[in-house]
Structures are given as C-alpha cells and as structure tokens.
Write an enzyme that holds these catalytic residues in place. Structure first.
Site: not given
Ligand code: GLP
Length: 242
Positions: A67, A136, A138, A143
């Site tokens: 990413d 979180n 991810h 997400e």
C-alpha cells in the site's frame, strides 16, 4: 488458520524472514507482497542480511508493495516506497522490473490500481503475502467497512489510521487517502501471514483471531484463508484465550 507465537520481536522477525527465504529458495521466481510499517521492519532487515550472507539469488522474485499514502512523495521518509527502497530494494539491488509499488503521486490512481492488479495476475497471483494489522483492524489500507471483494483500490482513511500514521513522519503529514491491494488479493494469495508484535497490538490480535468475521474489523478475514497464518510475539498474544 495457524497461530504461531514467538518469545519476542527479534524471534518473530527471524521466523517471518525465514518464510520469505525458504520460499525464494524453493521457488526463485515467487511473487511476494510485503507491508511496510514498524512490524515488518526487522523482518525486512533480517531477510536482506541473510539473503546477502547466504548468497541467495533474489534477482528472479517479484516484489509487490502492499500500500501507499496518497499524495506522499517517494522521497518522504514516511512513505512506504522509502521504506522498501531503504530496507530491500537498495540492499538487495532489486531491479525496476521485479518491483511493483504504487505511485501515490500519480494523477490517475485508478490506472495505478489497474496496473497493479494486472501485474499480479500476469505473474500468476501472489505466492506469499505478509501483512501487518492496524489499530482499527485494517490490513493494508483496507479500512473498516471495506468490501471483502475488492482488488486494488483507493480509499479515504479512517481517523485512527490518520492519527496513528503520523508516527512514520517527521513533523505532521497530511494523510487523507490510501492506495492499497484489496482483501481479495489476500484471500487469493497461496499463503497469507498476519504479523504483530508488542502489547499495544494485543487487543486487535484478540479481535482478529477470536472475533466474528466482519468487514468492520477487516483482519478477521484471515480466519477464512485456506492457508492463513498469524505470527505474533508473546506480548501481542497476551490477551488471547488460553
Ligand atoms: C499502516 C499500513 C499497514 C500496516 C499497518 C500496521 O497504516 N497501512 O500496511 O501494516 O498500518 O503498521 P505497523 O506495523 O507500523 O503497526
């Protein structure tokens, strides 16, 4: 899904690096995707050091970067590209043709996604994908709320990702969007490994492994991977049910 727990971060990193080295020895033209970030940092260092010391041929494998932060320059030390350049591409002298990284400054990010999907499918898919986990839940920039069916895509970043992501940058960085491989790439990879270390990751590891599989906590998808593995240190494992 397999779970492997190691004493500490160095032991974890040595074993993750060994997964990469063993694959390249077995299949020199393997397609390998790695995340950047604090978790795989030592894995990348150990991989490069061992490859050089043991004279392993790293000229044939294909390297895919997981990413990138949209709009962040490749010379910015917080960019994923900078991480891979410093830890893998330069030390191993990887050629441009064997490395596929997102250009986060591109005016046409959909084209970047298309190029990445095409490169992966032309190489016959990813053999080994090693990813971290965000605070979180991810994976890459998949997400909470992401579709499990996505391939490469651009996404708005979650507030937690924007806040936590500042740790990679000198001064404050304007983080808004990310460009990332999708969870479909993870599920299609022949082997997928989620790695985590340190006590701060213990709650997210517990949710990823013991929680209900849900797009609201994307890392839970690893539970459904046919050849999925979670490799963590004792601190990250500290909240798991015994
Ligand atoms: C970042 C990246 C991920 C990375 C994760 C964990 O925001 N988008 O690819 O794996 O968060 O990072 P770290 O290893 O620094 O905790």
């Amino acid at each position: 899904m397999q779970l492997k727990i190691y004493k500490d971060y160095p032991e974890l990193s040595a074993n993750v690096a060994d997964e990469i080295i063993s694959l390249i020895k077995r299949k020199p033209d393997a397609v390998i995707c790695l995340a950047s970030g604090d978790t795989p940092r030592l894995t990348c260092q150990v991989f490069a050091e061992r490859a050089i010391k043991e004279k392993i041929d790293t000229s044939k494998f294909t390297f895919i970067g997981l990413d990138e932060w949209v709009g962040i320059s490749p010379v910015n030390e917080g960019s994923c590209r900078y991480f891979f350049e410093t830890l893998l591409i330069k030390p191993l002298n990887l050629s441009g043709s064997q490395v596929h990284l997102f250009d986060a400054l591109s005016k046409n990010l959909s084209e970047e996604c298309r190029k990445m999907d095409k490169a992966i499918s032309e190489k016959g898919g990813i053999d080994l994908m090693i990813v971290g986990i965000g605070m979180n839940g991810h994976i890459g920039f998949n997400e909470p709320g992401v579709s499990f069916d996505n391939y490469a895509h651009v996404t708005d970043l979650d507030e937690i990702t924007i806040t936590v992501g500042q740790k990679y940058f000198k001064g404050s960085a304007e983080l808004k969007q990310g460009i990332t491989l999708g969870l479909k790439h993870l599920m299609n990879s022949k082997k997928a490994i989620v790695i985590a270390n340190a006590a701060k990751k213990a709650p997210v590891i517990k949710k990823a492994i013991e929680g209900t599989v849900s797009d609201l906590f994307p890392a839970t998808i690893i539970q459904q991977h046919a050849n999925g593995c979670v490799m963590i240190d004792e601190e990250a494992a500290s909240l798991l049910n015994k």
